[in-house]
Structures are given as C-alpha cells and as structure tokens.
Design a protein around this motif. Sequence first.
Motif, PDB file in Angstrom:
ATOM      1  N   VAL A 404       0.766  -1.288  -0.416  1.00  0.00           N
ATOM      2  CA  VAL A 404      -0.048  -0.185   0.181  1.00  0.00           C
ATOM      3  C   VAL A 404       0.774   1.481  -0.045  1.00  0.00           C
ATOM      4  O   VAL A 404       0.467   1.842  -0.763  1.00  0.00           O
ATOM      5  CB  VAL A 404      -1.103  -0.016   0.687  1.00  0.00           C
ATOM      6  N   ILE A 405       2.261   1.633   0.767  1.00  0.00           N
ATOM      7  CA  ILE A 405       2.737   2.810   0.788  1.00  0.00           C
ATOM      8  C   ILE A 405       3.929   2.574  -0.055  1.00  0.00           C
ATOM      9  O   ILE A 405       3.756   4.017  -0.903  1.00  0.00           O
ATOM     10  CB  ILE A 405       3.691   2.587   2.354  1.00  0.00           C
ATOM     11  N   GLY A 406       4.261   1.778  -0.676  1.00  0.00           N
ATOM     12  CA  GLY A 406       5.218   1.481  -2.180  1.00  0.00           C
ATOM     13  C   GLY A 406       4.173   1.795  -3.365  1.00  0.00           C
ATOM     14  O   GLY A 406       4.520   3.195  -4.086  1.00  0.00           O
ATOM     15  N   VAL A 407       3.317   1.178  -3.659  1.00  0.00           N
ATOM     16  CA  VAL A 407       2.316   1.675  -4.288  1.00  0.00           C
ATOM     17  C   VAL A 407       1.969   3.415  -4.151  1.00  0.00           C
ATOM     18  O   VAL A 407       1.802   4.119  -5.603  1.00  0.00           O
ATOM     19  CB  VAL A 407       0.931   0.179  -5.085  1.00  0.00           C
ATOM     20  N   GLY A 408       1.258   3.508  -3.033  1.00  0.00           N
ATOM     21  CA  GLY A 408       0.191   4.253  -3.078  1.00  0.00           C
ATOM     22  C   GLY A 408       1.634   5.997  -3.270  1.00  0.00           C
ATOM     23  O   GLY A 408       1.311   6.521  -3.871  1.00  0.00           O
ATOM     24  N   VAL A 409       2.691   5.953  -2.822  1.00  0.00           N
ATOM     25  CA  VAL A 409       3.499   7.137  -2.457  1.00  0.00           C
ATOM     26  C   VAL A 409       3.543   6.784  -4.663  1.00  0.00           C
ATOM     27  O   VAL A 409       4.469   8.623  -5.055  1.00  0.00           O
ATOM     28  CB  VAL A 409       4.789   6.888  -2.147  1.00  0.00           C
ATOM     29  N   ALA A 410       4.698   5.567  -4.830  1.00  0.00           N
ATOM     30  CA  ALA A 410       5.322   5.617  -5.702  1.00  0.00           C
ATOM     31  C   ALA A 410       4.568   6.018  -7.058  1.00  0.00           C
ATOM     32  O   ALA A 410       5.104   6.820  -7.590  1.00  0.00           O
ATOM     33  CB  ALA A 410       6.007   4.578  -6.352  1.00  0.00           C
ATOM     34  N   GLY A 411       3.182   5.558  -6.741  1.00  0.00           N
ATOM     35  CA  GLY A 411       1.690   5.972  -7.985  1.00  0.00           C
ATOM     36  C   GLY A 411       1.691   7.283  -8.208  1.00  0.00           C
ATOM     37  O   GLY A 411       1.687   8.202  -8.547  1.00  0.00           O
ATOM     38  N   GLY A 412       1.846   8.083  -7.086  1.00  0.00           N
ATOM     39  CA  GLY A 412       1.308   8.957  -6.411  1.00  0.00           C
ATOM     40  C   GLY A 412       2.245  10.788  -7.185  1.00  0.00           C
ATOM     41  O   GLY A 412       2.026  11.040  -7.708  1.00  0.00           O
ATOM     42  N   MET A 413       3.955   9.666  -6.973  1.00  0.00           N
ATOM     43  CA  MET A 413       4.999  10.519  -7.715  1.00  0.00           C
ATOM     44  C   MET A 413       5.271  10.537  -9.272  1.00  0.00           C
ATOM     45  O   MET A 413       4.993  11.458  -9.765  1.00  0.00           O
ATOM     46  CB  MET A 413       6.644  10.114  -7.575  1.00  0.00           C
ATOM     47  N   VAL A 414       4.583   9.064  -9.861  1.00  0.00           N
ATOM     48  CA  VAL A 414       3.941   9.280 -11.014  1.00  0.00           C
ATOM     49  C   VAL A 414       3.144   9.506 -11.546  1.00  0.00           C
ATOM     50  O   VAL A 414       3.599  10.467 -12.886  1.00  0.00           O
ATOM     51  CB  VAL A 414       4.206   7.477 -11.396  1.00  0.00           C
ATOM     52  N   ILE A 415       1.800   9.681 -10.855  1.00  0.00           N
ATOM     53  CA  ILE A 415       1.287  10.650 -11.355  1.00  0.00           C
ATOM     54  C   ILE A 415       1.245  12.372 -11.335  1.00  0.00           C
ATOM     55  O   ILE A 415       1.706  13.280 -12.605  1.00  0.00           O
ATOM     56  CB  ILE A 415      -0.080  10.407 -11.162  1.00  0.00           C
ATOM     57  N   ARG A 416       1.184  12.846 -10.423  1.00  0.00           N
ATOM     58  CA  ARG A 416       2.658  13.767 -10.192  1.00  0.00           C
ATOM     59  C   ARG A 416       3.162  14.661 -11.619  1.00  0.00           C
ATOM     60  O   ARG A 416       3.119  15.489 -11.814  1.00  0.00           O
ATOM     61  CB  ARG A 416       3.140  13.822  -9.001  1.00  0.00           C
ATOM     62  N   ALA A 417       4.393  13.458 -12.209  1.00  0.00           N
ATOM     63  CA  ALA A 417       5.218  13.534 -12.791  1.00  0.00           C
ATOM     64  C   ALA A 417       4.748  13.531 -14.608  1.00  0.00           C
ATOM     65  O   ALA A 417       4.828  14.579 -15.118  1.00  0.00           O
ATOM     66  CB  ALA A 417       6.254  12.286 -13.284  1.00  0.00           C
ATOM     67  N   GLN A 418       4.101  13.093 -14.183  1.00  0.00           N
ATOM     68  CA  GLN A 418       3.073  12.817 -15.424  1.00  0.00           C
ATOM     69  C   GLN A 418       1.801  14.098 -15.603  1.00  0.00           C
ATOM     70  O   GLN A 418       1.845  14.702 -17.026  1.00  0.00           O
ATOM     71  CB  GLN A 418       1.527  11.385 -15.882  1.00  0.00           C
ATOM     72  N   ALA A 420       3.163  17.394 -14.463  1.00  0.00           N
ATOM     73  CA  ALA A 420       4.202  18.194 -14.814  1.00  0.00           C
ATOM     74  C   ALA A 420       4.258  18.331 -16.058  1.00  0.00           C
ATOM     75  O   ALA A 420       4.375  19.371 -16.457  1.00  0.00           O
ATOM     76  CB  ALA A 420       4.912  17.650 -14.100  1.00  0.00           C
ATOM     77  N   GLY A 421       4.361  16.573 -17.084  1.00  0.00           N
ATOM     78  CA  GLY A 421       4.611  16.677 -18.139  1.00  0.00           C
ATOM     79  C   GLY A 421       3.898  17.110 -18.689  1.00  0.00           C
ATOM     80  O   GLY A 421       3.897  17.589 -19.954  1.00  0.00           O
ATOM     81  N   ALA A 422       2.148  16.900 -18.585  1.00  0.00           N
ATOM     82  CA  ALA A 422       1.365  17.543 -19.646  1.00  0.00           C
ATOM     83  C   ALA A 422       1.272  19.239 -20.195  1.00  0.00           C
ATOM     84  O   ALA A 422       0.419  19.729 -20.687  1.00  0.00           O
ATOM     85  CB  ALA A 422      -0.002  16.805 -18.751  1.00  0.00           C
ATOM     86  N   LYS A 423       1.820  19.633 -18.799  1.00  0.00           N
ATOM     87  CA  LYS A 423       0.736  20.884 -18.887  1.00  0.00           C
ATOM     88  C   LYS A 423       1.980  22.312 -19.228  1.00  0.00           C
ATOM     89  O   LYS A 423       1.523  22.676 -20.617  1.00  0.00           O
ATOM     90  CB  LYS A 423       1.552  21.822 -17.216  1.00  0.00           C
ATOM     91  N   PRO A 424       2.789  21.779 -19.907  1.00  0.00           N
ATOM     92  CA  PRO A 424       3.478  22.325 -20.371  1.00  0.00           C
ATOM     93  C   PRO A 424       3.543  22.517 -22.023  1.00  0.00           C
ATOM     94  O   PRO A 424       2.953  23.423 -23.075  1.00  0.00           O
ATOM     95  CB  PRO A 424       5.140  22.078 -20.760  1.00  0.00           C
ATOM     96  N   ALA A 425       2.706  20.906 -22.671  1.00  0.00           N
ATOM     97  CA  ALA A 425       2.756  20.738 -23.493  1.00  0.00           C
ATOM     98  C   ALA A 425       0.842  21.469 -23.972  1.00  0.00           C
ATOM     99  O   ALA A 425       0.631  21.937 -25.346  1.00  0.00           O
ATOM    100  CB  ALA A 425       2.487  18.930 -23.851  1.00  0.00           C
ATOM    101  N   GLU A 426       0.144  20.973 -23.234  1.00  0.00           N
ATOM    102  CA  GLU A 426      -1.455  22.005 -22.947  1.00  0.00           C
ATOM    103  C   GLU A 426      -1.185  23.058 -23.505  1.00  0.00           C
ATOM    104  O   GLU A 426      -1.584  23.980 -23.797  1.00  0.00           O
ATOM    105  CB  GLU A 426      -1.799  21.893 -21.928  1.00  0.00           C
ATOM    106  N   ALA A 427      -0.206  24.531 -22.621  1.00  0.00           N
ATOM    107  CA  ALA A 427       0.419  25.652 -22.650  1.00  0.00           C
ATOM    108  C   ALA A 427       0.581  26.119 -23.989  1.00  0.00           C
ATOM    109  O   ALA A 427       0.102  26.709 -24.790  1.00  0.00           O
ATOM    110  CB  ALA A 427       1.149  25.807 -21.736  1.00  0.00           C
ATOM    111  N   GLY A 428       1.455  25.160 -24.851  1.00  0.00           N
ATOM    112  CA  GLY A 428       2.150  25.339 -26.067  1.00  0.00           C
ATOM    113  C   GLY A 428       1.116  24.629 -27.168  1.00  0.00           C
ATOM    114  O   GLY A 428       1.532  24.882 -28.680  1.00  0.00           O
ATOM    115  N   SER A 429      -0.072  24.132 -26.737  1.00  0.00           N
ATOM    116  CA  SER A 429      -1.632  23.359 -28.221  1.00  0.00           C
ATOM    117  C   SER A 429      -2.188  24.951 -28.453  1.00  0.00           C
ATOM    118  O   SER A 429      -1.642  25.588 -27.602  1.00  0.00           O
ATOM    119  CB  SER A 429      -1.971  22.419 -27.570  1.00  0.00           C
TER     120      SER A 429
END
Length: 429
Positions: A404-418, A420-429
């Motif tokens: 629970v802790i491993g998947v919850g924390v790592a999964g949250g970090m992955v979602i956060r990175a995704q 953050a990567g999507a926001k610049p793409a949205e701004a430039g579209s």
Amino acid sequence: MTTLAGETTGQLLWRRLRSPAAWSETVDLFAILTAASLPWSTSLAAIFNVLMLLCMVPFLDGREFLQSLKRPICAAPIALVLLALVGTLWSDAAWGARFYAVNPTVKLLVLPVLLYHFARSPRGHWVFVAFLVSCALLSVMSWVVAFYPDLALKSDRVERGIFVKNYIDQSQEFTLCAVALAYPIVQLLRQKRYWIAGLLTALALAFFVNMVFVVVSRTALLTIPILFGVFALLHLRWRSIAIISAALLVGAVLAWQASPQLRKTADSFASDYTRYVEKGAPTSAGLRLEFWRKSLGFFAEAPVKGHGTGSTRGLFERAATPGDALYQASAEVIGNPHNQTLNVAVQWGIIGVAALYAIWILHLLLFRGDGLANWVGLLVVVQNVFTSLFNSHLFDFHEGWMYVIGVGVAGGMVIRAQQAGAKPAEAGS
C-alpha cells in the motif's frame, strides 16, 4: 513569546493551523514516520498511519478526491474491499469471523488516499529514504542479536538474527531495499558519480550479506533472481546482463560455500517435501501443498462467488482428516491457505480473483515509464505478485502495508510527473 516577524507563538500556530501547505507537510511527515516505523513496530505504523489520514481531512478537496477515485488504479482496490463486505452475506461462518476476515482488506482503502496526496506532494522520495534507512538500521541490529540473542525484543528467540517481528518480514524488507538500489546505482555509474554509487552498492551488499550469513526466508531466495531479472531486462544492455549474471553466479557459489545457514535453508525445500510425501508430516512445504490441494477443491465447489468472507477456517475444519496433527498434515486447520489467489478464490470465487488480478495488472501498467518512482513501484508490485504464490501477502499486515505504501507513494509521484509533463504541452497547444 514573540517571533522575529512580530507574531506571538499562538498567532504563528493559528496561522499554521489555517494553512493547507502546513497540513500537507504534516501529512508527509506522518507518511515518512509510517514507513520508518514499519520494519520495527506494527503498532507505531498503525498509529502514524491514522494520524496521517486525520491530517488530510481539514483541507481535503472532497470533489477532487472523489474524482480521483474513478481512476481504475483506485477503483480496483476499493472493489475488492466492497466484495469482502458483501461476501459476508453468503458466508456460513460466525459473524465475528466474517468481519475479522474483512479486516485484512481494509488497508487497501488507504491506497487511493496515498495516490491522491503524493500526486500533489513533492516529498514522496523522503518516504523511500526513511524506509531504506530504517531497514539499514534493522540490518545492524540483526547482526547484533545474531551474536547476542538476549538483546532481541522478541519473546520467542528461535529465529536467529531477528530483533523484532520474524524472518519472513525481515527478508521481504531487505530484498526490496537491496534490489531497489540497483536502479540508482546504475544511474549514478552512468553519470560517473562513483563515490555515491559505491556507497549505495555497499549498502545493497550489506542487505545480501545479512541474508546469506544470518537468516533468509525461502520465499526471498526464490524471488530475488526474479526481481533482478526484471531489472536487467528493463534497464541493462545484453552485454551488461551477461557480465553481471556471471558475477552474480560466482557470488552465489561463494556464498553457498561460505554459509552453512544458506545451505540449510535451501536444503529444507527437498527435506520438507520428502517428509510430507513419505510420512504426511506437517512440514512448511508439505502444509502449503496440503492447503493448496484442499483450497482448489473448495474453489471447485463454489467457483463463481466463493463460500463467503471468513469461510476458509470452517471449510478446513470440515475437510480435516482425523488423526494426530503433529504427524499428519491433512489434519491441519487454517484460515489462510498461504496463497493469495486461493485465499481470494475460496471466499469470493472467480469474481474475487478477477478483482485481485485487476489490482496487480493496473498497478503494473501504472509503472511502465522510466525513473526511480516507476522502478520502486514496479518492484513492489512484482515482489508482491511472486511472494503471494507462497503467502497471502496482500492481506498480511506487514507485506500488505509495504504494498500500500510503496504503490501509493510511487504511484502518486508518477501521476505528479505525468501531470507536470502534460502542462507544458497544453500551454503550447
């Protein structure tokens, strides 16, 4: 008392109590303390976890949180918990046994909460660091009590080198930490940061040396090569795989020759099986085979929805062969067949198995990318899947919370990175 900015201590405290950022930091702190205390104490881990959840309440965006629960990675764990609750309706066990059997699934409800929080917090990596440091300290204490058993906190000191808990939990922790370190070590070597890579390598080897010369579970012995194989296929070139495989093989041979404890653990596979087949003795391996055989029969009797929550012990009681349990494995009665799939299948049939496999598959797919968070999350899921062949580790307290802790924390970090990567793409579209 007045602060440098002219605020009294009371005013400063009141301002922090009204600050969402301060509450978020407090949630992070309790998450870090939960991870740090897990190798040492189930009680402390539970207390810190409750405090973490309580600190999320004051400024939780209810609408946004409910939206996040619609993600399949969140919905699947919730579905299994709901199935466990509904499964109490067709079980013939006592109501106390039914609700007691629901309890191991409840921890899965914390998983969506962690995914939600650490998709917004930048401090997820500190949870990993806290767990790693805590396990490193535990490995030191393991060596200490191996030579001075009276210092162990366990009342039962049959297991050598165990300061707290048991050798299965300790082996799970050390295996996870040692293999998880492979990713940052390789990345640091590629960046030519040799000193830090050397320190992390020494730490990883310290975990392995402890398992070789002090104590290791048979489950860990089987899963370590699988975990390293996953890492090699994902992150190494074929030439590197060949070189490292040769080095590991040499290391394994040397460890086998140098460690009587390792040979004894490995030899117990064959001896346990032989004693079970020839004498029906309730050995560890023999009991598992007996539990699995009977559980498959229980599943065949109610394949769609199972026998209901908490029904497992009653089924084993009715199927027990009369005789002395000290000499006859078939007379053993248990509420856990020591296999996660069968544990679910007996109680909730193919519906439960579908929910369980959906959890594992969806979480594996979540960690398809590159980066430390993806590697740690993937490793936690793969370890849980393979060790659950021999135990019900998703429902066990220690290993379940590691998931629970491993998947919850790592999964949250992955979602956060995704995000953050999507926001610049949205701004430039």
